[in-house]
Design a protein around this motif. Sequence first.
Motif, PDB file in Angstrom:
ATOM      1  N   ARG A  42       0.823  -1.211   0.000  1.00 43.73           N
ATOM      2  CA  ARG A  42       0.000   0.000   0.000  1.00 43.73           C
ATOM      3  C   ARG A  42       0.855   1.257   0.000  1.00 43.73           C
ATOM      4  O   ARG A  42       1.928   1.284   0.582  1.00 43.73           O
ATOM      5  CB  ARG A  42      -0.897   0.005   1.237  1.00 43.73           C
ATOM      6  N   PHE A  72     -10.574  -6.237  -4.348  1.00 40.05           N
ATOM      7  CA  PHE A  72      -9.875  -5.636  -3.222  1.00 40.05           C
ATOM      8  C   PHE A  72     -10.829  -5.508  -2.041  1.00 40.05           C
ATOM      9  O   PHE A  72     -11.973  -5.088  -2.203  1.00 40.05           O
ATOM     10  CB  PHE A  72      -9.378  -4.232  -3.592  1.00 40.05           C
ATOM     11  N   THR A  74     -11.187  -3.368   1.098  1.00 37.72           N
ATOM     12  CA  THR A  74     -10.670  -2.135   1.664  1.00 37.72           C
ATOM     13  C   THR A  74     -11.408  -1.825   2.961  1.00 37.72           C
ATOM     14  O   THR A  74     -12.633  -1.727   2.975  1.00 37.72           O
ATOM     15  CB  THR A  74     -10.823  -0.977   0.656  1.00 37.72           C
ATOM     16  N   THR A 124      -6.353  -1.123   2.295  1.00 41.40           N
ATOM     17  CA  THR A 124      -6.672  -2.309   1.492  1.00 41.40           C
ATOM     18  C   THR A 124      -5.831  -3.448   2.039  1.00 41.40           C
ATOM     19  O   THR A 124      -4.616  -3.469   1.874  1.00 41.40           O
ATOM     20  CB  THR A 124      -6.399  -2.056   0.009  1.00 41.40           C
TER      21      THR A 124
END
Length: 132
Positions: A42, A72, A74, A124
């Motif tokens: 990230r 993803f 998140t 994420t």
Amino acid sequence: MQGPPTSAPPAPVPPGSKPPGPAPGTTPPGTPAQLTLGPPVRAQAADRWCEKVTLAFTNTGTKPATSGTVTFSTHIIGALGIDWATITTTQPLPAPIPGGTAKTQTYTVCVESWRVPLGMHVETQKATATWS
């Protein structure tokens, strides 16, 4: 009454020798694409409701992964570290990924801005992929 004839088990391979392979001049059958994903790396983006996520995709099969999606997960994190929600988003796989190779892709992953008030941020934490 007797059942159908059974075939004999394959002969054992003597120690120090190799099992029989494909006939000379032939190509063994290919294996389907099999992707493994590295952990999400990230980085901060310009907006607090977005971040840049870099993923490494490794295809251990011999055939290419020609299409697919990356999902993803998140998390929306509050000012005190409380995980308030998890939002999933999808983006296209960086296809094609040839067999026996790796590819790295950086995605900008965002959630709706109203979900991340001042003092909160996104993380994420997980990515998965489907491919064909």
